[in-house]
Scaffold this active site. Structure first.
Site, mmCIF file in Angstrom:
data_model
loop_
_atom_site.group_PDB
_atom_site.id
_atom_site.type_symbol
_atom_site.label_atom_id
_atom_site.label_comp_id
_atom_site.label_asym_id
_atom_site.label_seq_id
_atom_site.Cartn_x
_atom_site.Cartn_y
_atom_site.Cartn_z
ATOM 1 N N CYS A 66 0.834 -1.207 0.000
ATOM 2 C CA CYS A 66 0.000 0.000 0.000
ATOM 3 C C CYS A 66 0.868 1.257 0.000
ATOM 4 O O CYS A 66 1.647 1.472 0.933
ATOM 5 C CB CYS A 66 -0.909 -0.043 1.234
ATOM 6 S SG CYS A 66 -1.715 1.509 1.640
ATOM 7 N N CYS B 215 0.246 3.672 2.919
ATOM 8 C CA CYS B 215 0.774 3.047 4.143
ATOM 9 C C CYS B 215 2.276 3.288 4.261
ATOM 10 O O CYS B 215 2.790 3.552 5.353
ATOM 11 C CB CYS B 215 0.490 1.548 4.141
ATOM 12 S SG CYS B 215 -1.252 1.114 4.124
#
Length: 146
Positions: free
Chosen positions: A31, A34
């Site tokens: 991600c 993230c």
């Protein structure tokens, strides 16, 4: 106190049972937001690490805990105070906004931000090429845009 990476579901439940106050970050290695947030969390750990734990939980390693916590968007941030979820946030948060929420969590205020002003000149729905172009031109024109 520090960053705790990839605790098991049992360890996470134990932290809740012990009525700890901490930030839980549900993330994935694939991600992009993230990864951006991980740098912010490292900076916050350097500044606030003595005052609060940051717990990073990989959703791919703990799918049952991810489902139990109802994670649908990552990164998923949970502000835990005394073993209870005080608030949650889905998505990337810049350092200043995240740090302000953590200060509130450590104090006596709920770790949320004030609602933004609901008055806009233009609201753009959609993040494709046309929506982004409209946002650029609206900003250049000085319009208050959402």
């Amino acid at each position: 106190m520090a960053i705790i990476v990839n605790p098991t579901a049992a360890e996470f439940k134990q932290m809740l049972a012990e009525k700890k106050t901490f930030l839980a970050d549900f993330y994935a290695t694939w991600c992009g937001p993230c990864k951006m947030l991980s740098y912010v969390l490292e900076d916050i750990d350097k500044e606030m690490g003595e005052r609060i734990d940051i717990v990073k939980i990989d959703i791919d390693k703990e799918p049952e805990l991810t489902e139990k916590m109802d994670i649908t968007i990552i990164p998923g941030l949970f502000f835990i105070k005394n073993g209870e979820v005080a608030s949650r946030y889905a998505g990337f948060l810049p350092k200043e906004r995240l740090q302000a929420r953590l200060e509130k969590l450590l104090g006596n205020e709920p770790p949320v931000e004030q609602a933004p002003d609901k008055s806009y000149d233009l609201i753009i729905i959609g993040g494709g090429a046309a929506g982004l172009t409209a946002a650029v031109y609206a900003r250049r024109a000085g319009l208050k845009t959402l």
